[in-house]
Design an enzyme around this catalytic site. Structure first.
Site, mmCIF file in Angstrom:
data_model
loop_
_atom_site.group_PDB
_atom_site.id
_atom_site.type_symbol
_atom_site.label_atom_id
_atom_site.label_comp_id
_atom_site.label_asym_id
_atom_site.label_seq_id
_atom_site.Cartn_x
_atom_site.Cartn_y
_atom_site.Cartn_z
ATOM 1 C CG ASN A 261 -2.285 -0.651 0.870
ATOM 2 O OD1 ASN A 261 -2.924 -0.298 -0.120
ATOM 3 N ND2 ASN A 261 -2.700 -1.610 1.688
ATOM 4 N NE ARG B 188 -0.438 -0.772 23.498
ATOM 5 C CZ ARG B 188 -0.288 -1.780 22.650
ATOM 6 N NH1 ARG B 188 -0.023 -1.532 21.382
ATOM 7 N NH2 ARG B 188 -0.378 -3.033 23.060
ATOM 8 C CG HIS C 130 -9.896 -3.396 8.381
ATOM 9 N ND1 HIS C 130 -8.989 -4.069 9.158
ATOM 10 C CD2 HIS C 130 -11.022 -4.164 8.359
ATOM 11 C CE1 HIS C 130 -9.539 -5.182 9.610
ATOM 12 N NE2 HIS C 130 -10.762 -5.259 9.133
#
Length: 215
Positions: free
Chosen positions: A13, A64, A108
């Site tokens: 992509n 994170r 997605h």
């Protein structure tokens, strides 16, 4: 518009976005590519196109939030206006998502809100769906959620395998993501009540892409 692309893998992509930005009138340029994996194929794709690319491994950070803080700082140093997730296999913290709210896109491989998460094509075939596709949306804290910008429909062909279906959906992604980025970069998208409105489009132009069987 200055775009930063986040990747984790082969970068197909990313390659489609790079190709789109070569067009003279495309309203965005990719100024940096960041991968959380050193072996991601997309790194070479970026560098071969003359785009700065670097690795920020999430394994080098204690949390994170710490990883996302470095990601955010790196994007800002590059002067990024808009973030495009392109196969970025990390769940971003709420703080990062909020910092880039309405300035971060994701693609997605399903027609959201159906089939969020992983193993999409397997689940599509198991459910007996006749139509699947892909979605480009603005990112929100919940996984695979956010205002939908554009979708492409891909038929499920009798006898499809996971690989055959995945290949056709990926081909649709390569068409859809540049189109959605163009809409956003041209300032033609507005979010109203968590829905995307597209300015200056007639009814036909707003219709989803449909990828014919066999393509």
């Amino acid at each position: 518009m200055r775009v930063g692309v986040l990747i984790s893998g082969r970068g197909s992509n990313l390659a489609s976005l790079i190709e789109a930005t070569k067009v003279a009138d495309f309203p965005a340029e990719i100024v940096t590519v960041i991968s959380n994996k050193a072996d991601a194929g997309g790194i070479a794709i970026a560098r071969n196109a003359g785009i700065p690319a670097e690795v920020i491994s999430h394994r080098d950070y204690p949390s994170r939030e710490a990883f996302d803080a470095e990601l955010d700082a790196t994007l800002r140093r590059a002067g990024v206006d808009l973030v495009c997730n392109a196969g970025f296999m990390r769940i971003l913290s709420d703080g990062f998502v909020d910092a880039w709210r309405d300035r971060q896109l994701n693609i997605h491989p399903s027609l959201l809100p159906a089939f969020k998460g992983l193993h999409v094509h397997e689940r599509v075939l198991e459910a007996g769906c006749r139509i699947t596709g892909c979605t480009v949306h603005f990112v929100r804290p919940a996984m695979d959620e956010g205002p939908i910008i554009a979708q492409a429909a891909v038929p499920v062909i009798p006898g499809d395998t996971v690989d055959r279906l995945a290949d056709r959906v990926l081909a649709a992604e390569h068409r859809l993501y540049p189109m959605a980025l163009r809409l956003v970069a041209e300032g033609r998208t507005r979010i109203v009540d968590e829905r995307v409105l597209i300015d200056g489009e007639d009814a036909g132009a707003q219709a989803p892409l449909f990828v014919p069987a066999g393509h």
